[in-house]
Design a protein around this motif. Structure first.
Motif, short mmCIF file in Angstrom:
data_model
loop_
_atom_site.label_atom_id
_atom_site.label_comp_id
_atom_site.label_asym_id
_atom_site.label_seq_id
_atom_site.Cartn_x
_atom_site.Cartn_y
_atom_site.Cartn_z
N VAL A 19 -2.14 6.42 -1.71
CA VAL A 19 -1.94 4.97 -1.54
C VAL A 19 -2.65 4.55 -0.26
O VAL A 19 -2.51 5.19 0.78
CB VAL A 19 -0.45 4.61 -1.43
N GLU A 20 -3.44 3.48 -0.34
CA GLU A 20 -4.16 3.00 0.84
C GLU A 20 -4.01 1.50 0.98
O GLU A 20 -3.69 0.79 0.02
CB GLU A 20 -5.64 3.39 0.79
N TYR A 21 -4.22 1.02 2.20
CA TYR A 21 -4.11 -0.41 2.50
C TYR A 21 -5.45 -1.10 2.28
O TYR A 21 -6.49 -0.58 2.67
CB TYR A 21 -3.65 -0.61 3.95
N LEU A 22 -5.40 -2.28 1.69
CA LEU A 22 -6.63 -3.02 1.43
C LEU A 22 -6.96 -4.02 2.54
O LEU A 22 -8.11 -4.43 2.68
CB LEU A 22 -6.53 -3.76 0.09
N ALA A 60 6.06 2.84 -5.69
CA ALA A 60 6.44 4.23 -5.95
C ALA A 60 6.17 4.61 -7.41
O ALA A 60 5.61 5.67 -7.70
CB ALA A 60 7.91 4.44 -5.61
N TYR A 61 6.54 3.74 -8.33
CA TYR A 61 6.36 4.03 -9.76
C TYR A 61 4.88 4.23 -10.11
O TYR A 61 4.51 5.20 -10.79
CB TYR A 61 6.96 2.91 -10.60
N LYS A 113 3.05 -9.75 5.00
CA LYS A 113 3.48 -9.56 6.39
C LYS A 113 4.76 -8.73 6.47
O LYS A 113 5.31 -8.55 7.54
CB LYS A 113 3.69 -10.92 7.06
N ARG A 114 5.22 -8.25 5.31
CA ARG A 114 6.42 -7.42 5.28
C ARG A 114 6.00 -5.95 5.26
O ARG A 114 5.29 -5.50 4.35
CB ARG A 114 7.29 -7.75 4.07
N PRO A 115 6.39 -5.17 6.25
CA PRO A 115 5.90 -3.80 6.38
C PRO A 115 6.30 -2.90 5.22
O PRO A 115 7.41 -2.99 4.70
CB PRO A 115 6.53 -3.31 7.69
N ILE A 116 5.35 -2.04 4.83
CA ILE A 116 5.62 -1.08 3.76
C ILE A 116 5.12 0.31 4.13
O ILE A 116 5.09 1.23 3.32
CB ILE A 116 4.96 -1.57 2.44
N ASN A 117 4.75 0.48 5.41
CA ASN A 117 4.17 1.74 5.86
C ASN A 117 5.10 2.93 5.68
O ASN A 117 4.65 4.05 5.38
CB ASN A 117 3.73 1.64 7.32
N VAL A 118 6.41 2.73 5.85
CA VAL A 118 7.36 3.84 5.71
C VAL A 118 7.28 4.43 4.31
O VAL A 118 7.23 5.66 4.14
CB VAL A 118 8.79 3.36 6.01
N LEU A 119 7.24 3.58 3.31
CA LEU A 119 7.17 4.06 1.93
C LEU A 119 5.81 4.69 1.64
O LEU A 119 5.74 5.77 1.03
CB LEU A 119 7.43 2.91 0.96
N VAL A 120 4.76 4.03 2.07
CA VAL A 120 3.41 4.55 1.81
C VAL A 120 3.21 5.92 2.45
O VAL A 120 2.70 6.86 1.81
CB VAL A 120 2.34 3.56 2.32
N LEU A 180 -2.02 -3.19 -1.60
CA LEU A 180 -2.24 -1.75 -1.64
C LEU A 180 -3.14 -1.37 -2.81
O LEU A 180 -3.13 -2.02 -3.85
CB LEU A 180 -0.90 -1.02 -1.82
N LYS A 181 -3.90 -0.30 -2.62
CA LYS A 181 -4.63 0.34 -3.72
C LYS A 181 -3.96 1.68 -3.97
O LYS A 181 -3.76 2.48 -3.04
CB LYS A 181 -6.10 0.54 -3.40
#
Length: 407
Positions: free
Chosen positions: A113-116, A77-78, A96-103, A124-125
């Motif tokens: 923000v995109e997934y690599l 986020a920062y 393997k820990r989901p972060i899609n909610v934040l992204v 993330l990029k």
């Protein structure tokens, strides 16, 4: 590496607890957002905080935060609002820990923000830029760290941020802790029903001292409960703490530990009170679950623990890990609905020389080590996993009389 741990049944000592990593990591973000010249006093020296400190002092654009979940969420986020292109990654387990909610929430309010690799997971990029803000709708059942990450950067957004939390909200104390600390840095909020509003504002630099960690204190409550006699002074804890895990003082009354608050912290003493069965909803204190599972079994106190839905996405699947490792000690625990753990007193043949696997999870090591008070032989695998939150844990155990041998 393994540690062979032998406990002691009589304890009379004082411990300077580790500083809270939850508070430390929030304080580092808020210090950066306020452009504060003041250092954070009593900052935690654990792994999770160290990677945050390194990130803020680095001139690189690639950040490897290891297994630090809080750091992954807060820094994502920062960095989304810091001009530049950033990559943030971590261990295999972190990926393997989901972060899609934040992204998805960040992208909805103007971030890029995109997934690599795998969609929904780090690495993330991040292309940092000014964020528009606005409104987001989130499930109240997600990790509070996602919500806290958004809240802390909310005042810097052009429109501020309104978060609508849908359904039951879990880990409320951690959200309240974030808002309390934001207020201490000069930004107030409005929380009505399931809606939190943060208006555009500027943080102000303040001098800040981090409180000791109530989560770390829980293992000393466990030690006191399993002992025959205990008088343990824990320094640096506050009665009016914003940490949700301060609930441990109230909960351990039913497991034979009384708490006296002093000017310097708390004093724990062993009592004769023991519940016949323990019931508790851990929705606000999920990090205490391992402590209570181990303690109750070894004290022969059946339990029904609910509100554990976040345990499956912690450093490991803590529900499964607890079932497997407790069985090694001779206790058969059952689970259901991905959020409930129960023990009705059922036992099995324990292993002769059990080796407790820690699953890259600091709380597995720290919750199981006190079992050595009751068991003649206990081995803890990969014991230095404790550096994630409490680097001095093993030294503190030695201080009170535990024997710890590396094998």
């Amino acid at each position: 590496m393994k540690y062979k741990v032998k406990g002691t049944a009589t304890i009379h000592s004082n411990i300077q607890l580790a500083a809270s990593k939850s508070i430390s990591n929030r304080a580092l973000i808020l210090r950066a957002l306020s452009n504060s010249p003041y250092p954070i006093e009593n900052l935690s020296d654990c792994d999770d905080t160290r990677v945050m400190v390194e990130a803020f002092s680095s001139h690189d654009h690639l950040f490897d935060i290891g297994a630090a979940g809080t750091s992954m969420r807060f820094l994502t986020a920062y960095l989304s609002r810091i001009p530049g292109e950033w990559i943030i990654t971590g261990t295999e387990r972190m990926q393997k820990r989901p972060i899609n909610v934040l992204v998805e929430a960040l992208n909805a309010i103007g971030a890029h923000v995109e997934y690599l690799k795998t969609k929904g997971y780090p690495p993330l990029k991040i292309r940092g830029k000014a964020l528009e803000g606005g409104e987001v709708f989130l499930s109240g059942g997600i990790s509070s760290q996602f919500i806290s990450a958004l809240l802390m950067i909310a005042p810097t957004m052009e429109k501020g941020l309104i978060i609508h939390l849908e359904g039951n909200i879990i880990s409320v104390p951690y959200i309240k802790l974030t808002l309390k600390m934001m207020a201490e840095f000069g930004v107030k909020s409005e929380w009505t029903g399931n809606t939190i509003k943060i208006f555009p504002n500027e943080y102000r630099p303040v001098k800040y001292t981090v409180e000791s960690d109530w989560s770390a204190a829980s293992y000393w409550y466990e030690i006191a409960a399993l002992s025959n006699s205990a008088y343990i002074e824990l320094k640096g804890l506050f009665k009016d703490s914003g940490q949700g895990d301060s609930k441990v003082a109230e909960l351990f009354v039913d497991l034979g530990v009384s708490t006296e608050f002093t000017a310097d912290g708390v004093i724990l003493t062993k009592t004769d009170r023991v519940a016949k069965k323990m019931f508790h909803n851990f929705v606000n204190e999920p990090d205490l679950a391992q402590t209570f599972v181990v303690t109750c079994c070894l004290m022969n106190v059946p339990f029904l623990f609910t509100g554990l839905q976040t345990l499956k996405i912690k450093e490991t699947d803590r529900i499964e890990a607890l079932k497997v490792e407790m069985k090694k000690l001779g206790y058969v625990i059952t689970d259901r609905e991905d959020s409930i753990l129960e023990w009705n007193g059922e036992t099995c043949e324990p292993e002769t020389n059990p080796v407790i696997a820690t699953y890259e999870d600091h709380r597995m090591a720290m919750a199981f080590a006190p079992a050595a008070i009751k068991l003649p032989h206990l081995l803890i695998a990969e014991p230095m996993v404790v550096t994630k939150s409490y680097p001095n844990y093993w030294n503190d155990l030695k201080k009170v009389g535990f024997e710890i041998e590396e094998i």
